[in-house]
Enzyme design. Structure first.
Site, PDB file in Angstrom:
ATOM      1  N   ASP A   1    -103.107  89.777 -90.443  1.00  0.00           N
ATOM      2  CA  ASP A   1    -103.306  89.945 -91.862  1.00  0.00           C
ATOM      3  C   ASP A   1    -102.154  89.850 -92.670  1.00  0.00           C
ATOM      4  O   ASP A   1    -102.029  89.172 -93.965  1.00  0.00           O
ATOM      5  CB  ASP A   1    -103.661  91.545 -91.642  1.00  0.00           C
ATOM      6  CG  ASP A   1    -105.230  91.679 -91.208  1.00  0.00           C
ATOM      7  OD1 ASP A   1    -105.486  90.661 -90.339  1.00  0.00           O
ATOM      8  OD2 ASP A   1    -105.675  92.786 -91.378  1.00  0.00           O
TER       9      ASP A   1
ATOM     10  N   ARG B   1     -97.599 107.478 -89.278  1.00  0.00           N
ATOM     11  CA  ARG B   1     -97.592 107.212 -90.623  1.00  0.00           C
ATOM     12  C   ARG B   1     -96.363 107.605 -91.751  1.00  0.00           C
ATOM     13  O   ARG B   1     -96.071 107.011 -92.551  1.00  0.00           O
ATOM     14  CB  ARG B   1     -99.067 107.213 -91.265  1.00  0.00           C
ATOM     15  CG  ARG B   1     -99.889 106.457 -90.686  1.00  0.00           C
ATOM     16  CD  ARG B   1     -99.457 105.163 -89.920  1.00  0.00           C
ATOM     17  NE  ARG B   1    -100.487 104.437 -89.495  1.00  0.00           N
ATOM     18  CZ  ARG B   1    -100.296 103.466 -88.578  1.00  0.00           C
ATOM     19  NH1 ARG B   1     -99.254 103.295 -87.888  1.00  0.00           N
ATOM     20  NH2 ARG B   1    -101.133 102.481 -88.349  1.00  0.00           N
TER      21      ARG B   1
ATOM     22  N   ASP C   1    -105.720 104.742 -92.684  1.00  0.00           N
ATOM     23  CA  ASP C   1    -104.416 104.423 -93.059  1.00  0.00           C
ATOM     24  C   ASP C   1    -104.032 104.336 -94.494  1.00  0.00           C
ATOM     25  O   ASP C   1    -103.065 104.568 -94.905  1.00  0.00           O
ATOM     26  CB  ASP C   1    -103.779 103.317 -92.028  1.00  0.00           C
ATOM     27  CG  ASP C   1    -103.665 103.755 -90.869  1.00  0.00           C
ATOM     28  OD1 ASP C   1    -103.267 105.123 -90.464  1.00  0.00           O
ATOM     29  OD2 ASP C   1    -103.499 102.881 -89.769  1.00  0.00           O
TER      30      ASP C   1
ATOM     31  N   SER D   1    -108.725  95.670 -81.748  1.00  0.00           N
ATOM     32  CA  SER D   1    -107.794  96.128 -82.664  1.00  0.00           C
ATOM     33  C   SER D   1    -106.837  97.305 -82.046  1.00  0.00           C
ATOM     34  O   SER D   1    -107.488  98.360 -81.611  1.00  0.00           O
ATOM     35  CB  SER D   1    -108.381  96.431 -84.135  1.00  0.00           C
ATOM     36  OG  SER D   1    -107.263  96.995 -85.137  1.00  0.00           O
TER      37      SER D   1
END
Length: 415
Positions: A21, A103, A132, A184
Site C-alpha cells: 500500500d 497508534r 486506524d 493482514s
C-alpha cells in the site's frame, strides 16, 4: 488513475511501512498532488528487525526524497503501555488493545517529523473501513490541526492488491509483494494481530498458519515454568530479579510466555466505524503482565478503590480503542489510574503452562491482607458477634421494604 485536485501540497510526510500500500502511495502522491515532495516516516515500535530491513532504500526507490526511521520502542512501553496497564483496560473483555495503544505514539512521532521537515501535510495508508484512520486522524487533529491529512484509500479508485501491483509495475517501481498474501498482520512489541484469509468466516477455526508468535498450547512444554515480576508504584522494574528497562522487560516476558503458548485469543469485535470484524491476537508478555498487575492489586486496593479502578478500565478501553488518547478525558482517566497505582509495589509469581498464565504467589509491603483477620481459627482481632449489627444495618433497606410490603398486603386483605 489520476485524481484531479486543486489543493496545493508542497511537502507531505507519509507513514511508511514498506508494504504494498505505502509503496504505491508515494508515486500516487507525487502524481496527484502536483509533484509534491514525499518524505517517508517509519515508526519502530518493536515490530521486528526483519520488517525494517532495507526500508530506507525501499522508500527512496519508490520515490521518497528521504526516509526517517524513528526508534519508539522504549517510549512506547514506558509512556503508553505501562500507563494503560495501570488502568486495567481490556476491550470487550478479551482484547488487550495492542494495535490501539501503539497508534498515539506513532501519530505523535509522525507529527514531530512533519514539523521538523517543514511539511504541510500528513498521509496514512489506512483503509476507509478500519479503526486506524480514526485513531491517527484524531491524534493529528489534537497535535497539529494546521496540517492537511491525505488518506489515499478514500480518494483513489484502486480497490485491490492486483490494482496496486499493476500500478507499481506500470511505473517500474520494485516491490516484493505478491498476489499470494493471505493474512493482514500488524505487529509491535506488545502483540501481533491477524485478519483475513479463513478468519473472515467466524465459523472457520484458525489454522496453524495463522499463529506466528506463540507455540501451540498443545505443543507447549509438559512442565510449567514460573516467572516473577517486581513492581514499584505500578511499573514493572524487574523480572526474575533482573532490573530491566520497560522494553527489555516486555521482550523477556514475550519470550517466556510465547514458549508456553500464552496469550492467544480469537474474537469478533465491534469496530468503531460500526461493523464487526474477526481477528486473532497474540499477546504473550502482555497477558502475563496484566495478570501479574491485577494479582498484585488484589492485595493492595480496598473494595471501593478496586471497584472504581475497574470502572476506569471499562471506560478507558473504549477511549484508547477509539483513538482518544490526546483528550482531557484520557488524561483524567490515566491520572486516576496512576493515583491508585502509587502503592502497587511488590512481587508476583506467574505460572506459565499450556496457554495459561496464572498468578500463584504475591507479596507487597502495602498489602491489606491480614492472615490474623482472614483465618477461620481462633483470633483476638475480630469478634464475630460484631457482624450481627453490621448485617442489620447493611440489609436495613431490604428489611424496611419487606415490612412495608407485608403491611400493604395485610391492609389489602382486610378490605
Amino acid at each position: 488513475m489520476s485524481l484531479q485536485t486543486e489543493q496545493t501540497v508542497k511537502k507531505v510526510v507519509l507513514a511508511y511501512s514498506g508494504g504494498l500500500d505505502t509503496s504505491a502511495i508515494i508515486p500516487w502522491l507525487k502524481e496527484n498532488y502536483h509533484g509534491c515532495e514525499v518524505v517517508a516516516f517509519c515508526a519502530d515500535v518493536g515490530q521486528g528487525e526483519e520488517e525494517l530491513e532495507g526500508i530506507v532504500e525501499k522508500a527512496i526507490a519508490s520515490g521518497a526524497s528521504e526516509c526517517h526511521v524513528v526508534d519508539l520502542k522504549e517510549e512506547f512501553v514506558k509512556d503508553y503501555i505501562y500507563p494503560i496497564v495501570k488502568t486495567g483496560a481490556v476491550y470487550e473483555g478479551q482484547y488487550l488493545l495492542g494495535t490501539s495503544m501503539a497508534r498515539p505514539v506513532i501519530a505523535k512521532a509522525h507529527v514531530e517529523v512533519a514539523l521538523k521537515v517543514g511539511a504541510d501535510a500528513l498521509c496514512h495508508g489506512c483503509t476507509g473501513k478500519g479503526n486506524d484512520q480514526v485513531r491517527f486522524e484524531s491524534c493529528f487533529a489534537a497535535l497539529a490541526p494546521q496540517l492537511k491529512v491525505i488518506a489515499p484509500w478514500r480518494e483513489w479508485d484502486m480497490v485491490s492488491r492486483e490494482d496496486l501491483l499493476a500500478y507499481l509495475a506500470e511505473r517500474d517501481i520494485p516491490c516484493s509483494a505478491s498476489l499470494t498474501k493471505i493474512y493482514s498482520r500488524d505487529a509491535n512489541a506488545w502483540h501481533i494481530s491477524h485478519e483475513g484469509g479463513e478468519l473472515e468466516d467466524p465459523w472457520c477455526e484458525p489454522s496453524k498458519e495463522v499463529w506466528t508468535m506463540t507455540v501451540d498450547p498443545l505443543d507447549a512444554p509438559d512442565t510449567p515454568e514460573t516467572v516473577m515480576l517486581s513492581f514499584e508504584q505500578g511499573e514493572l522494574v524487574a523480572v526474575d530479579g533482573k532490573p530491566l528497562t520497560p522494553y527489555q522487560a516486555l521482550m523477556y516476558l514475550n519470550d517466556k510466555a510465547a514458549a508456553h503458548g500464552v496469550g492467544r485469543i480469537d474474537i469478533v469485535e465491534n469496530r468503531l466505524v460500526g461493523m464487526k470484524s474477526r481477528g486473532c491476537y497474540e499477546t504473550p508478555g502482555g497477558t502475563v503482565l496484566m495478570a501479574a498487575y491485577k494479582g498484585l492489586e488484589t492485595l493492595i486496593l480496598d473494595k471501593e478503590s478496586l471497584k472504581y479502578r475497574e470502572s476506569v478500565a471499562l471506560e478507558f478501553s473504549h477511549v484508547i480503542y477509539d483513538g482518544r488518547w490526546f483528550t482531557p478525558l484520557a488524561k483524567a482517566q490515566l491520572a486516576a489510574a496512576g493515583s491508585l497505582a502509587e502503592k502497587v509495589t511488590g512481587d508476583v509469581v506467574v505460572k506459565l503452562f499450556k496457554g495459561q498464565a496464572v498468578v500463584s504467589q504475591r507479596r507487597s509491603p502495602y498489602s491489606l491482607y491480614s492472615e490474623e483477620f482472614a483465618t477461620f481459627g481462633a483470633d483476638e482481632v475480630y469478634d464475630q458477634k460484631h457482624a450481627e449489627g453490621f448485617i442489620r444495618l447493611f440489609s436495613l433497606s431490604s428489611r424496611i421494604a419487606a415490612l412495608h410490603q407485608q403491611d400493604y398486603q395485610q391492609e389489602k386483605g382486610e378490605k
